[in-house]
Write a protein that holds these residues in place. Sequence first.
Motif, PDB file in Angstrom:
ATOM      1  N   UNK A 151       0.876  -1.594   0.551  1.00  0.00           N
ATOM      2  CA  UNK A 151       0.010  -0.022  -0.431  1.00  0.00           C
ATOM      3  C   UNK A 151       0.699   0.910  -0.296  1.00  0.00           C
ATOM      4  N   UNK A 152       0.235   2.383  -0.576  1.00  0.00           N
ATOM      5  CA  UNK A 152       1.431   3.740  -0.806  1.00  0.00           C
ATOM      6  C   UNK A 152       1.656   4.768   0.983  1.00  0.00           C
ATOM      7  N   UNK A 153       0.683   3.463   1.434  1.00  0.00           N
ATOM      8  CA  UNK A 153       1.263   4.440   2.823  1.00  0.00           C
ATOM      9  C   UNK A 153       2.155   4.017   4.052  1.00  0.00           C
ATOM     10  N   UNK A 155       5.011   3.555   2.434  1.00  0.00           N
ATOM     11  CA  UNK A 155       6.155   3.825   1.889  1.00  0.00           C
ATOM     12  C   UNK A 155       5.946   5.601   2.230  1.00  0.00           C
ATOM     13  N   UNK A 156       5.288   6.076   3.073  1.00  0.00           N
ATOM     14  CA  UNK A 156       5.182   7.379   3.517  1.00  0.00           C
ATOM     15  C   UNK A 156       5.473   7.274   5.016  1.00  0.00           C
TER      16      UNK A 156
ATOM     17  N   UNK B 232       1.265  13.396  -0.573  1.00  0.00           N
ATOM     18  CA  UNK B 232       0.806  12.525  -0.659  1.00  0.00           C
ATOM     19  C   UNK B 232      -0.044  11.629   0.773  1.00  0.00           C
ATOM     20  N   UNK B 233       0.425  12.673   1.611  1.00  0.00           N
ATOM     21  CA  UNK B 233      -0.535  12.435   2.873  1.00  0.00           C
ATOM     22  C   UNK B 233      -1.783  12.154   2.944  1.00  0.00           C
ATOM     23  N   UNK B 236      -3.127   9.743   0.501  1.00  0.00           N
ATOM     24  CA  UNK B 236      -3.059   8.267   0.947  1.00  0.00           C
ATOM     25  C   UNK B 236      -3.957   8.316   2.113  1.00  0.00           C
ATOM     26  N   UNK B 286      -8.808  -1.201  -0.211  1.00  0.00           N
ATOM     27  CA  UNK B 286      -7.408  -1.997   0.560  1.00  0.00           C
ATOM     28  C   UNK B 286      -5.910  -0.261   0.782  1.00  0.00           C
ATOM     29  N   UNK B 287      -6.051   0.645  -0.273  1.00  0.00           N
ATOM     30  CA  UNK B 287      -5.396   1.643  -0.543  1.00  0.00           C
ATOM     31  C   UNK B 287      -5.624   2.574  -0.945  1.00  0.00           C
TER      32      UNK B 287
END
Lengths: 224, 517
Positions: A151-153, A155-156, B232-233, B236, B286-287
Amino acid sequence: MSQPQQSGRARQEILARIRGALNDVPQDEETEQVPVTRHYRQQDDSSRAEILAVFIDRVTDYKATVHQVQESEVSTIIAEICKKYALRQLVAPMDMQSAWLPADASITVLRDEPQLTHEQLEESDAVLTGCALGIAQTGTIILDGGAMQGRRILSLLPDHALCVIRASQIVSLVPEAIRQLADAATVQQAPITFISGPSATSDIELNRVEGVHGPRKLDILLIP
Amino acid sequence: MSLEIGRKRLPMFQQQAKIALQNPQLRRNLGKATQTIRAKRALVVGEVPDWEELREAGRAIKERTLRHLDTYLLQLEASVQRAGGHVHWARDAQEANDIIIALAKQHKAREIVKAKSLTTDEMHVNEALEQVGIKAYETDLAELILQLSGDEPSHILVPAIHKNRSEIYATFQRTMHDVDIELSDDPKVLTAAARQYLRKIFLRAPFAITGANFAVAETGTIGVVESEGNGRMCVTLPQVLVSVMGIEKVLPTWQDLAVFLQLLPRSSTGERMNPYTSLWTGVKEGDGPQEFHLVILDNGRTQVLADQIGRQALNCIRCSACLNICPVYERTGGHAYSSVYPGPIGAILTPQLLGIEQAESLPFASTLCGACYEVCPVKINIPEVLLHLRGEIVRERQQHALKSTFDGENLTMQAMAYMFAKPARYERAQQLARIGQLPFEHQGKLNHLPGLFAGWTSARDMPGIPKQTFREWWRERERGRPPKHDPDAAQTQLQAQPQVQEQELQQGYKQVQEGRQ
């Protein structure tokens, strides 16, 4: 007025305004009749060695660290990086291959299965992922949620990102990367993230400071 | 900044500029910023051998998009819906704000995180949310600094560039109470404090608002480019994401991204690629956010589209290269433009978005040097649009009979037109001016003209009418006599050949016209 009704009316009116504004465009003009010349470079004929050298140069220029390693060394190098920066909790996507994970007992690996909470990710020190592609021209790595990326989170939130890339995943130019990502975007509707160096800002008197919200450190492990 | 959602006249640029020019800190900061970014841009643009081909492709893609904007917006709508997103249309800022407020209320969101977006600045969405008791946090560092200090942006890319570190330190000391970092004026420390302050908010906010750099009609993909990771935050962490885009942000195809992801970062921050680019297509199970809304905003853009010359302003990808290269912007900064969009692009976009009568001083906020056109990654001919808008303003004034009768500039121009129409009149006027200029002339220069002309001589000298003009000199030479001042003789000479002279003039004018085409 209810929302859908209002939006429907706004939609009709905006489209009507656009058509009115474009009364100089012939009714029967097709989109393809407006010429678009794509004479920019679509592909780079440089040798693989040259392209890899550019990738390393550009990634390093943007303050990330490149480690050229054999596949069998990945796990050891990661353990070394963890030791150097005192990274104890390492996040990994659920499908991360075990061979890459550090065997060192002092490092706890947190697999994203079951899904880690925001708090767990926030308290972790680092993340290890693979990637979809790299672009030499810009020193970029690209994650598209495919194998070993998660998931993107993931790597964040952790402050230190470790990413493994194979030389065969590196393309030279942006257009090559976009072509290769077409399937991910259109078929899989995958979220895609381009990462070029660690997060940075120049907002205070134009002084560059590495790391605002994303990971402040980025290590890239390059396998031939 | 006095830009209201409603139609409120902006303050005159010329007056605002004077205030800005007296601020040495502003000039120092801006000078440093614009020079640094200019140099970085030149370096990374220079290393791209196909830069001109990319610019041409960028321009052409935008032209194709604008000429078929309805088609592409409908395609985008269908693609986003197919990918699980919702699409809303808003005719103006008020309508867009209402949509966002309704969504926030529906999800009982009291706190919203927001990534930097000029389009939402245009809407004043933060104020609109505040009125209904919802707190919107700006998460870009510069925008956060401005929000915490109650200030306004002065640059598209680095909005807090007018502020010094000591001012930012003072603001953070006053407003950031729950960070456990020993504050100082070191940018590293201030940045770390902002990271900690916002991290808590990111982790708890259920709702995010962003702009959109691109929206791909073919795939329904939205793109946001940024440096800090706050974008991104926003795309996401929260469960609900709302992105606002102007109608002109749509791109036809996925491969078009290859062009703009090269043009934008190099033109904007002078980087080969910005640290983070997020691309998402609807909702991914899920993402990331599980609910996505796209708001498509007009807010004056169709007005711009209707002007065949001014339309190209909609090509803009908000890189800010034209600000950094502009000799006017470099000295006055963004606040003098009183608009969300400052600099050369603001000078052509704002009057068209708001209606030209609301911002009629902006098209004159330029020296027409053309540097902005040269650096523009999508080839917007800004000087052309500036001249076009100046013409519109004059035509508008002339339509008001009363206004034009008493308008000094209009009267002067009419007098000039009368004077320039016949060579004899022109020469007579020169002779009169030669006498008239005596009180103002100093060593052949006019440096303190009265009334309307003072605007010119307050900043630079104007050469006076010389003792002998070229044509006078020529006539003397033809006669083979030394120059002598005899106005009557000169007049006789003139009247003898007006036909020929007028023909010559006409011919010369025609040649110039053809040369231009």
